[in-house]
Design a protein around this motif. Structure first.
Motif, short mmCIF file in Angstrom:
data_model
loop_
_atom_site.label_atom_id
_atom_site.label_comp_id
_atom_site.label_asym_id
_atom_site.label_seq_id
_atom_site.Cartn_x
_atom_site.Cartn_y
_atom_site.Cartn_z
N GLN A 30 0.83 -1.20 0.00
CA GLN A 30 0.00 0.00 0.00
C GLN A 30 0.87 1.25 0.00
O GLN A 30 0.38 2.35 0.09
N GLY A 31 2.17 1.07 -0.01
CA GLY A 31 3.06 2.21 0.05
C GLY A 31 2.97 3.05 -1.21
O GLY A 31 2.40 2.63 -2.22
N ALA A 32 3.53 4.24 -1.16
CA ALA A 32 3.49 5.11 -2.33
C ALA A 32 4.70 4.82 -3.20
O ALA A 32 5.50 3.93 -2.91
N GLU A 33 4.85 5.61 -4.26
CA GLU A 33 5.99 5.39 -5.16
C GLU A 33 7.33 5.57 -4.47
O GLU A 33 8.33 5.01 -4.87
N THR A 34 7.31 6.40 -3.43
CA THR A 34 8.57 6.65 -2.72
C THR A 34 8.94 5.51 -1.79
O THR A 34 10.06 5.45 -1.28
N THR A 35 7.99 4.61 -1.52
CA THR A 35 8.27 3.51 -0.59
C THR A 35 9.17 2.49 -1.29
O THR A 35 8.87 2.04 -2.39
N VAL A 36 10.25 2.15 -0.61
CA VAL A 36 11.23 1.23 -1.20
C VAL A 36 10.96 -0.18 -0.67
O VAL A 36 10.63 -0.35 0.50
N ASN A 37 11.12 -1.18 -1.51
CA ASN A 37 11.03 -2.57 -1.05
C ASN A 37 12.42 -3.08 -0.69
O ASN A 37 13.36 -2.92 -1.47
N TRP A 38 12.51 -3.70 0.46
CA TRP A 38 13.70 -4.52 0.75
C TRP A 38 13.36 -5.86 0.11
O TRP A 38 12.42 -6.53 0.55
N THR A 39 14.05 -6.23 -0.95
CA THR A 39 13.60 -7.38 -1.74
C THR A 39 14.19 -8.70 -1.23
O THR A 39 15.22 -8.72 -0.54
N ARG A 40 13.56 -9.78 -1.65
CA ARG A 40 14.06 -11.11 -1.30
C ARG A 40 15.44 -11.34 -1.94
O ARG A 40 16.30 -11.98 -1.35
N GLU A 41 15.64 -10.78 -3.10
CA GLU A 41 16.94 -10.94 -3.76
C GLU A 41 18.04 -10.29 -2.90
O GLU A 41 19.09 -10.89 -2.66
#
Ligand code: FRU
Length: 439
Positions: A30-41
């Motif tokens: 639900q985050g906005a475009e500025t929200t960064v994902n800490w990815t599984r990779e």
């Protein structure tokens, strides 16, 4: 007229289609475009090495910070700009605490904020309870931060549960108490507290509510650990906090952006991991804060990003957080550790430090020796001694052992401080400092 009616019909049809599409779409981030994902990779690159592995310490050799009390999460009194405050030459350290005859597994149920003061930032004198009995909100108080402006103190904390509740609940809200600081040659006290206020509650969209969490199948819940932050570039002020991405678990799905690349795609059960790092802007008086989208989400990666805080160095924003071994999504693993992300801007653009995010970890032979690390502006990392020398026992089994065993292996005091060095997006443990060293 006819034209108008047609237009209305089209509008209604379009709205109905939109609505049913939205209803069918799994709600993921639900985050906005500025929200960064800490990815599984990224998280799959986590590995211990000599730059991030803490030296082993013997837990039973450590000095107790407070005779009579266990302490765990700690935070120093800071100035508005985040630097460590000095009040008539005194530094102040706050800690979650509980009487030391309470079993380690029970301390969180009766957590109370107590404080210490010190001239040299190394040897601490016990000051007692921060708030008068019966005044703080919640049935117990969890971690927070404290900011001094002149002789005013703004004490932020987590109000967990509700005052006077018969059965403990795990609802969490961000609370504030403001009072006066009184310091003389004998030490520091706090007086004239106002009525405490709840300043932020989860919205259910960006940040999961307790009600939404209860609709899931177990797991933890978090909306806590308010940390004051002033952006040196804009002068704007914020609170960072630990949250979970909003919505109920049955509406969530793991998506490609959570994986990072197809070979790191998440198994479906990973929807239970929805930890995030929240931020709210101070918009007026310190008690008026406006919620913003999360800085970072760990959806399908990790469910608990605790005590987030930022250190600014060389105009870069270093966002740190703590997490546990057992908070990773299926298919991933990481140690009890301090993790970090770096960006050129406060909002958006965060990249994991050292490629994976891992900054420091307990040694593999003593995986639970310390926790709840906080990085000071001087890059001293202060944590507490947790459980030592468990000889391969999982932390979940400690509570099944005798009280003698539990007390013998529990720290409940400050861990040795460590000095970190940072070079761009790389970090390194420089050296170990004595227990209690914050500056
Ligand atoms: C970290 C933590 C915090 C919380 C506190 C409760 O050790 O889980 O997130 O505020 O402990 O005791």
């Amino acid at each position: 007229m006819i034209l108008r009616k047609r237009k209305k019909a089209w509008t209604m049809l379009a709205m109905a289609v939109c609505f049913s599409v939205t209803a069918m779409m799994p709600v993921t981030s639900q985050g906005a475009e500025t929200t960064v994902n800490w990815t599984r990779e990224q998280a799959s690159r986590i590995e211990l090495n000599q730059d991030n592995t803490l030296p082993y310490f013997e837990i039973d050799k450590l000095e107790k910070l407070a005779p009579g009390y266990h302490i765990w999460d700690t935070w120093p009194l800071m100035n508005r700009d985040g630097s460590t405050a000095s009040i008539k030459g005194w530094k102040v350290l706050f800690a979650l605490s509980a009487p030391n005859d309470v079993l380690p597994g029970k301390v969180h149920d009766i957590a109370t904020i107590r404080y210490f003061y010190s001239k040299n930032g190394k040897n601490w004198t016990f000051g007692g309870d921060l708030f008068p009995k019966g005044t703080p909100l919640g049935s117990r108080q969890w971690a927070g931060s404290a900011m001094a402006d002149g002789d005013d103190i703004y004490a932020f904390y987590t109000a967990t549960g509700r005052e006077g509740e018969e059965r403990l609940t795990y609802e969490q809200r961000l609370a504030l108490g403001t009072g006066k600081i009184v310091a003389d040659q004998n030490g520091v006290r706090f007086e004239q507290w106002d009525k405490h206020r709840i300043i932020l509650e989860p919205d259910g969209k960006w940040y999961e509510t307790y009600e939404q969490a209860k609709q899931g199948e177990g797991g933890g819940y978090a909306f806590r650990d308010p940390m004051w932050f002033q952006d040196p570039q804009s002068g704007k002020e914020y609170l960072l906090f630990e949250g979970m991405s909003g919505g109920v678990v049955t509406e969530r799905a793991c998506k490609p952006e959570h994986a990072g690349s197809p070979e790191f795609a998440a198994p479906p059960e990973a929807v239970h991991q929805n930890g995030n790092i929240g931020i709210a802007e101070v918009t007026g008086d310190v008690d008026r804060v406006t919620m913003l989208p999360p800085l970072l989400e760990a959806n399908c990666v990790n469910e608990e990003l605790e005590r987030p805080h930022i250190v600014v160095k060389d105009k870069k924003y270093y966002l740190f957080t703590d997490t546990h071994i057992n908070k990773y999504a299926p298919g991933l693993s990481g140690p009890e550790g301090l993790y970090g992300f770096v960006s050129d801007t406060l909002i958006g653009g965060y990249k994991p430090l050292n490629g994976s995010g891992l900054v420091l970890a307990n040694p593999p032979e003593n995986p639970y020796q310390a926790y709840s690390w906080l990085v000071t502006p001087e890059l001293n990392v202060v944590g507490f001694a947790h459980f030592g020398d468990l000889g391969g026992m999982a932390i979940g089994d400690v509570g099944n052992q005798s009280p003698e065993f539990q007390f013998a292996h529990w720290g409940g005091t400050l861990a040795p401080t460590v000095k970190l060095s940072i070079d761009g997006d790389r970090t390194k443990i420089e050296k170990e400092l004595p227990q209690g060293w914050i500056k």
